[in-house]
Design a protein around this motif. Sequence first.
Motif: not given
Length: 281
Positions: A160-167, A137-148
């Motif tokens: 933003q989604l790749a932010y690892d929360g280390n701060d 379709k218009k394109g989908y993406y499996l987000e690699p940090k949380n897997g949705f």
Amino acid sequence: MKKYYAERKGLIKENLQMDLYEVLSFFYQTYMYFANKGYFKSAISGVWTGSYDNERQILPPSLAPSAEVFFTTKLQSKTVYPIYEYYESYQEETLFTVIEILYDHIAYYDYEADELIKEEPKKEFCEQINNILKLYKKGYYLEPKNGFIMEMPNEALKEQLAYDGNDMGDAVYKQLCTASEMYYRFDSNEEMKKKAINILADILESVREDVKNVLNSEYQINKNEHDRLIFDVVNSYNIRHNNGKQKTDYSKEIWYDWMMQYYTSTIITYHRLKKKHEFVF
């Protein structure tokens, strides 16, 4: 992944698009690639060690109590597992859910290191699956940090989604991840998105006074300007409250995206600045 000549030079003029039937075929080939590498063995049968006559299970299957029971109960369907038997009949929501489950459980056991390896298989699985999903379709993406799975994001949102929360602390990071998954999942509806924005507003509310000071530490304006922008929106546009004073006649499908990205950026910026200035002073 490496970009080859035609893509690197921008010579591919038309993006290939596939229908669900084609995507299912490509998905199954990808699934079998990882299954043949033994990357779902620990999920389905657990990890065993010892000789043939003296085997010992050192890790139970993560798809407990069995893969068939797990898939059946998660999708409320008897026609999901085994994958090889049913994949051709999957609807979009079944396919996407199966992919998310496989992401959560892909792993292999390194007997020399005596540990279950997860991150490397997850990363490879995301790369291979995303090569397929982007064509649907218009394109989908499996987000690699949380897997949705979500609709194809822009580069800023990917960062933003790749932010690892280390701060920030684990509790806040977990809330941030929960809100992101709730908002950006492929099947998220308007109410789920509203609740996700609420989670982010609650994060900021708990440190409201400190946010004023930290955001003002490098950008000298009236401290209440940031506060007004952050909280007037969620308090006046039917996000946190439900009364006659709320504004409801606006393009929620557009403004919710802005709210979600704005609050996410604000939370990340606040924690990064706080960590920086605590380190300096």
